[in-house]
Structures are given as C-alpha cells and as structure tokens.
Enzyme design. Structure first.
Site, PDB file in Angstrom:
ATOM      1  N   ASP A   1       0.810  -1.219   0.000  1.00 39.99           N
ATOM      2  CA  ASP A   1       0.000   0.000   0.000  1.00 39.99           C
ATOM      3  C   ASP A   1       0.843   1.268   0.000  1.00 39.99           C
ATOM      4  O   ASP A   1       2.029   1.239   0.338  1.00 39.99           O
ATOM      5  CB  ASP A   1      -0.859   0.051   1.277  1.00 39.99           C
ATOM      6  CG  ASP A   1      -2.013  -0.937   1.219  1.00 39.99           C
ATOM      7  OD1 ASP A   1      -2.018  -1.772   0.305  1.00 39.99           O
ATOM      8  OD2 ASP A   1      -2.884  -0.842   2.096  1.00 39.99           O
TER       9      ASP A   1
ATOM     10  N   HIS B   1       3.955  -2.166   3.071  1.00 38.41           N
ATOM     11  CA  HIS B   1       3.997  -0.840   2.429  1.00 38.41           C
ATOM     12  C   HIS B   1       5.290  -0.687   1.651  1.00 38.41           C
ATOM     13  O   HIS B   1       6.362  -0.883   2.227  1.00 38.41           O
ATOM     14  CB  HIS B   1       3.879   0.270   3.477  1.00 38.41           C
ATOM     15  CG  HIS B   1       2.581   0.238   4.217  1.00 38.41           C
ATOM     16  ND1 HIS B   1       2.388  -0.544   5.322  1.00 38.41           N
ATOM     17  CD2 HIS B   1       1.410   0.887   3.990  1.00 38.41           C
ATOM     18  CE1 HIS B   1       1.141  -0.385   5.757  1.00 38.41           C
ATOM     19  NE2 HIS B   1       0.527   0.476   4.967  1.00 38.41           N
TER      20      HIS B   1
HETATM   21 NI    NI Z   1      -2.466   3.179   3.439  1.00 35.30          NI
END
Ligand code: NI
Length: 510
Positions: A323, A463
């Site tokens: 993400d 991430h």
């Molecule tokens: Ni996020």
C-alpha cells in the site's frame, strides 16, 4: 556631657549621609533621563574568515536606545563582487526595516514612559540575521539565511536559501538544484510522510484522555502538515545540503507544527532523490543513479507464467500486497519480485502515481495487480459520497491514462469503511489478515518475521514506502517458499471466482 556630644555627632553623621545618598540617587536618575534623551549607541563591525576558501563573514552589531534596540546582521563576502553586492542589498532591506521598526517602537516606549512613569521591559526590538554556507563548489554557492525579528514581545523566525552561480555571480532559483519539474511534488510527498510519521510516533508518547482525543490531535496535525507542505516554492524556500549528503528542508515556525516546535527540519538522503537532482548537484555530492538491474538472460525463459496456471483451490497460495506507493523504493521491490518471478498487488495513491507514472506502467507490464488506495490517503469514512467518489475516480482516471489499466479493487486507507463507503464505491474491497505493521517497526527482521507467519490463502499487508520493508522481502520469499506457499496476485488468489463489487475480503475462504 560626653554622651550628649556623641549623640549629636551621630545625628549629624546620619543627616549628612542621608543627604549625600539622596543627592547620588537624584544624580543617577537624572543621568538615566539624560540617557533616554541621548540614547547610548554601540556599533561593532567585523570581518572574519570561514572554513570555506574565499568566503568571509561580515558582521554588523548595533545596540541602540539604551539597549532597547538590537541589530545583528551577518552575511558572506566572496571573491565575486556581483554576489557580494546582491547579498549586501538583501541585508540592507533587513537593516532598513529594523531602523523603521526600532524607531517607531522607541517612540512608543518614550510616550509610554512619559505618560505612566513606568519602564516597559518588553518593548525591545531585536533583528538578527545569521547565515550558513550550505555548500560551496566552483560553480554553485548555496547560503541559508535565518532572519529573526522580535518587536515588543512578538517575533518571527524565517529561514531562506539563496543560490548563486559562482562564476557569473547570478542568483539562481532553487529549482536549479533539481532536474525535473515535479521536484516540489516529490519533496512535498516525502516531507509529508516524514512529518506524519514523526507525529504518529509523538502521539504514542503523549497521554490522551481517550482514543478520540488522540485521533483529533493527529488529524489536526496532519491537516497542518498538509497545508505547510503544499507544492509551492514558498513552502520550500529554505533548502540546504549537508556534508553527509542529505537534503535539509527547513519549515518555518508554525508552518508544519505548533509554534512551540520552532522551525522544523526534515532530512532526506540525496540517494533517495537522485532521480530529481540536477547533474551538477549529483556531481558535487558524487551521487549516482541506482544502476538498473542487469537482466539475467537465464531468467527470461521462465518469466512468462500464465496467471491461470495456479489454482488456489488446490495449491497453497499467498498474496503479497503493498500500500501507499509508488515510492522511490518501489522499483527496487519490483526488481526483487521480478528476480523471483513473483506477482504481487499494489494499492496505490493517485497523488503518488502522478509523480511516478513509470513505476505504475512497470507494475502493469510485469503482471502485478494495481488497485485503488484513494487519491491522498483520506479516511473515507469521514467523507461524503461525492468526496469518496472523487478520491477514487481521480485515481482511476490517472491510472487509466498512464497505463491504460482499469482498477477494480479498492483498499480503503486504514482499512476503514462503513455503509456510506460501501454505497459509494463500485469495487471489491480487499483487506488483509496478515499485518506486517511495518510502519510501526522499520526493522527488516521484525517485518520479515511477521509476514512469515502467513498461511495458505492469506492476504499480507505491507507498504512499499519503507526501505526496511523492501529489504525484508527476500527473506519473506525464502521463508514462505519453504512452507510450500505460492505467491499470487489478488485476482489469482480468488480465481476462478471474480470478486463482486462491494464484496469485502480479508483472505481466501476455501
Ligand atoms: Ni495506506
């Protein structure tokens, strides 16, 4: 009789000393009044060498109005007269402003004294200008000026950078340090992330009465950070490059935090932003572009593995999802995935995709799934339907434009959604059941350990904006392969079923 004389003598002595004392006091106060009418003035001018060749520092210090007005100005003097003239001119503006302010402040002080007979200690004017040599090469000179102004108890502190071409003596825009037009977007994006992270860490140390107070505090802070890092050149008018090859962005007091924080510094290693640095800066600081990974010819034959070849109802599958990107680290991650012939899924932010369209194109070309993670990471549960739709459609349109790719999956920021969010979107909502918590622990081993807990059918959240996460991926691949797990993207994980619009998934149910 002797005793009476003694008393008289003592009495006379007391009278005389008292009179003398009163006289001296009067004289002192008279002197003080005289001083007010003819203020004491003190001026010091000096010129000294700095550690940089051919750069001296000129300093002017003035104390005026009995010490109630102070001017301290320093500025560099170089071998180039044109540069010196420009620096002198800039400093003169500061000096002139000081003179005007100090004069009117002094007048107000004298009026006040006359009216009340009281001395107002706070009515002081201070103008202080310091400068730093950020770096000095044959071609470039970058100075950072710090201008502090204080009048009657309130003050400001501004930092501003001035760049010169050392050969021509011409002042250059700070954009000359960069090679691309979008450098402000990259700086804004990076500093926003660093500042938000800093604030999140700070929140952990603070005592809040409840969760809501904490959320509000964080939201307020993030709003201010967002405003203070907007992509205009005034927000980034103070840049400096340190000896250990970091770009230092100095945000003025109040710009990105409360006044109690003062000026706020953000440091970004030059190696992280090599793609936006001008060739000259790269040369000075010996920054090389990350060399493109050599294509191993042996890998090419095995690369194209059709997605349909994996049946997750029979095989043990696991989906890696990333993400908040793309970021400057994403390309490294893509290299690792490519080397291992692994397809992943990226939930990207529109605002970041805009900065790195090439990375989005590469994701699509290399068989990864690209999903929507909103435009700028807003908590969708706090938005109206129209705002939610705009967050998603702006991002969709951009991805369509740059990679001719339609996104069908949404990962809402913070994984948070409600009835309104569900009603406003026409995508499947992909959550996770394995959380790397890599934002919390930027530690390669910890992150690798957490992700390695994944079992068949897991969706892993990580991430691609943290180098520590990307460094953990080779370890993760090795660990999960050892468990007999196959890496698939989200479409492959749920195939042959197709995820329905508004369907919420956290893992594959077998
Ligand atoms: Ni996020």
């Amino acid at each position: 009789m002797n005793k009476t004389l003694k008393i008289i003598g003592l009495f006379l002595f007391f009278i005389i000393t008292s009179a003398l004392l009163i006289f001296l006091l009067k004289l002192a106060s008279l002197k003080h009044k005289l001083n007010i009418n003819q203020p004491a003035k003190l001026t010091n001018i000096s010129q000294e060498e700095t550690k940089y060749e051919n750069i001296n520092v000129y300093t002017r210090e003035e104390r005026d109005n009995d010490g109630r007005s102070l001017l301290y100005v320093s500025y560099p003097v170089t071998e180039n007269e044109a540069i010196n003239l420009e620096l002198k001119k800039k400093s003169q503006i500061f000096i002139d402003e000081y003179k005007t302010v100090a004069q009117s402040q002094e007048k107000a002080y004298l009026d006040y004294l006359k009216k009340t007979g009281k001395i107002a200690v706070s009515m002081i004017t201070e103008y202080i200008q310091h400068f730093d040599v950020s770096f000095a090469s044959d071609k470039y000179l970058l100075f950072v000026f710090d201008q502090y102004k204080s009048t009657g108890g309130t003050g400001s502190d501004d930092s501003i950078s001035v760049l010169f071409n050392r050969e021509t003596g011409k002042e250059l825009a700070l954009s000359s340090l960069f090679s691309t037009d979008n450098y402000l977007e990259i700086l804004s994006d990076k500093s926003q992330k660093i500042l938000n992270e800093r604030m999140a860490n700070e929140a952990k140390l603070l005592d809040f009465t409840n969760e809501e107070a904490k959320t509000q505090w964080l939201e307020r802070g993030m709003e201010q950070i967002k405003a203070g890092t907007k992509t205009n050149s005034e927000n980034f008018d103070s840049l400096s490059i340190s000896d250990n090859r970091e770009l230092i962005i100095i945000f003025d007091k109040y710009q990105v935090g409360p006044g109690s924080d003062g000026a706020v510094k953000v440091k970004i290693p030059l190696s992280e932003i090599s793609q936006i640095l001008s060739p000259e800066v790269k040369k000075i600081f010996e920054i090389r572009n990350t060399p493109p990974k050599e294509n191993n010819p042996g890998n090419e034959g095995t690369e194209a593995s059709p997605s349909s070849s994996i049946d997750c109802s029979k095989e043990k599958c696991v989906a890696l999802t990333f993400d908040d990107g793309p970021s400057v680290y994403t390309d490294n991650l893509l290299n690792i995935l490519k080397e291992n012939n692994i397809k992943a899924s990226f939930f990207v932010l529109g605002q970041s995709a805009k900065i790195q369209p090439d990375t989005i194109r590469r994701m699509v070309q290399e068989g990864h799934v690209v999903g929507n993670h909103s435009w700028d990471h807003k908590n969708l549960t706090k938005l109206s339907s129209e705002e939610i739709q705009k967050q998603l459609s702006d991002t969709d349109k951009l991805i369509k434009k740059i990679a001719n790719y339609n996104t069908t999956l949404l990962r809402p920021p913070y994984g948070s959604y409600n009835a309104n969010v569900l009603a406003s979107v026409n995508k499947a909502i992909v959550l996770w059941n394995i959380d790397s918590e890599d934002w919390k622990d930027k530690d390669t081993d910890i992150v690798a350990e957490r992700i390695s807990q994944a079992k068949a059918n897991s969706i892993i959240l990580a991430h691609d904006i943290y180098p520590s996460t990307i460094e953990a991926i080779p370890q993760v691949i090795a660990n999960l392969k050892q468990k007999g797990l196959k890496f698939v993207n989200i479409y492959e994980l749920f195939a042959p079923e197709i995820l329905e619009k508004r369907q919420v998934v956290r893992y594959r149910q077998n």
